[in-house]
Design an enzyme around this catalytic site. Sequence first.
Site, mmCIF file in Angstrom:
data_model
loop_
_atom_site.group_PDB
_atom_site.id
_atom_site.type_symbol
_atom_site.label_atom_id
_atom_site.label_comp_id
_atom_site.label_asym_id
_atom_site.label_seq_id
_atom_site.Cartn_x
_atom_site.Cartn_y
_atom_site.Cartn_z
ATOM 1 N N TYR A 33 0.834 -1.204 0.000
ATOM 2 C CA TYR A 33 0.000 0.000 0.000
ATOM 3 C C TYR A 33 0.864 1.247 0.000
ATOM 4 C CZ TYR A 33 0.761 1.020 5.002
ATOM 5 O OH TYR A 33 1.312 1.349 6.212
ATOM 6 N N ARG A 52 8.274 4.209 -4.599
ATOM 7 C CA ARG A 52 8.338 3.204 -3.528
ATOM 8 C C ARG A 52 7.348 2.069 -3.784
ATOM 9 N NH1 ARG A 52 7.532 5.015 2.556
ATOM 10 N NH2 ARG A 52 5.428 5.361 1.758
ATOM 11 N N ARG A 100 -7.529 -20.638 -2.255
ATOM 12 C CA ARG A 100 -6.554 -20.467 -1.170
ATOM 13 C C ARG A 100 -5.427 -21.493 -1.230
ATOM 14 N NH1 ARG A 100 -5.188 -21.903 3.987
ATOM 15 N NH2 ARG A 100 -4.326 -20.209 5.234
ATOM 16 N N LYS A 149 6.494 -2.093 1.923
ATOM 17 C CA LYS A 149 5.313 -1.497 2.587
ATOM 18 C C LYS A 149 4.098 -2.415 2.431
ATOM 19 C CE LYS A 149 3.097 3.059 3.100
ATOM 20 N NZ LYS A 149 3.223 3.241 4.544
ATOM 21 N N GLU A 181 11.791 2.250 14.491
ATOM 22 C CA GLU A 181 10.961 3.372 14.029
ATOM 23 C C GLU A 181 9.682 3.412 14.841
ATOM 24 O OE1 GLU A 181 9.824 2.571 9.901
ATOM 25 O OE2 GLU A 181 9.812 0.429 10.336
HETATM 26 N N1 PLP Z 1 7.587 3.761 9.093
HETATM 27 C C1 PLP Z 1 6.457 3.055 9.099
HETATM 28 C C2 PLP Z 1 6.428 1.749 9.814
HETATM 29 C C3 PLP Z 1 5.303 3.537 8.456
HETATM 30 O O1 PLP Z 1 4.166 2.806 8.466
HETATM 31 C C4 PLP Z 1 5.356 4.799 7.820
HETATM 32 C C5 PLP Z 1 4.188 5.336 7.125
HETATM 33 O O2 PLP Z 1 3.159 4.731 7.036
HETATM 34 C C6 PLP Z 1 6.562 5.513 7.848
HETATM 35 C C7 PLP Z 1 7.666 4.961 8.483
HETATM 36 C C8 PLP Z 1 6.677 6.860 7.195
HETATM 37 O O3 PLP Z 1 6.730 6.745 5.798
HETATM 38 P P1 PLP Z 1 6.235 7.915 4.845
HETATM 39 O O4 PLP Z 1 7.041 9.118 5.217
HETATM 40 O O5 PLP Z 1 6.545 7.434 3.490
HETATM 41 O O6 PLP Z 1 4.773 8.095 5.122
#
Ligand code: PLP
Length: 285
Positions: A33, A52, A100, A149, A181
């Site tokens: 996403y 990305r 599945r 992501k 993070e």
């Molecule tokens: N880290 C994580 C785990 C995230 O889910 C997100 C954004 O959803 C970010 C960092 C920040 O990424 P961005 O600046 O691309 O929104």
Amino acid sequence: MSRTVYVNGEYLPEERATVSIFDRGFLFADAVYEVTSVLGGKLIDFDGHAARLDRSLGELGMSMPMEAEALRDVHHRLVAENGIEDGLIYLQVTRGAADRDFAFPEAGTAQTVVLFTQSKPGLADSPAAKMGLKVISIPDARWGRRDIKTVQLLYPSMGKMMAKAAGADDAWMVEDGHVTEGTSNNAYIVTGRKIVTRQLGQEILHGITRAAVLRMAREAQMEVEERSFTIEEAQAADEAFITSASSFVTPVVEIDGAKVGDGTPGKIAARLREIYLEESKRTAS
Ligand code: PLP
């Protein structure tokens, strides 16, 4: 009021939008996403998000559902149809629907592509920007490819709930003694005049806002160091903040109950937020 959403080539009222119960996004979290913010009716850093998305899909053996320019057009149409001034656009691409089975379905299985808008009037004037956030630390229990992501967001959801239960706003995740993070954002500290944030790798998402903010900080002659740091170092720092597409740059004023600096939003975070918003609005498309 019902939104217009995008599903597999169609623009539909949200009540009529459906995907299969056999969709691999639903059954296996086999999907990626993106979230792009909208300010003044324009997209912030669409090119970064499209790049990305391409990378995330590629890492999972999937391809872009359409050219980036066509994707931009879908974003623009949803912004226009839903009258979005400030808000977010969520995009998800899954490997599609198939009976599945853990093994990926045959090549040629149609991907599922969904986009919807969220209206957030005053997105850039959030109270958190003025008050700062309180965060707690929690173990990082996610999988090992956080640079992709994916829609596997259960642990980040649990982290937000743990924060809420502790009377905090969010959680920073810790692995091997170092902060990776935030649950949905990248984490930073400021010591002296130096901005410190974890280096890129598979342990964190490569934030699009992170890339822009670090570039702007360097252009403004601020010192930037990409390395990991501990919770103790963060608690002793002069400032702390987070970045994400939906929160831009937002100060952190408390970590595990300890005040950061004097417990109020720091000057460097405030300046970076100003620079980021100004520049992003200027280059929005
Ligand atoms: N880290 C994580 C785990 C995230 O889910 C997100 C954004 O959803 C970010 C960092 C920040 O990424 P961005 O600046 O691309 O929104």
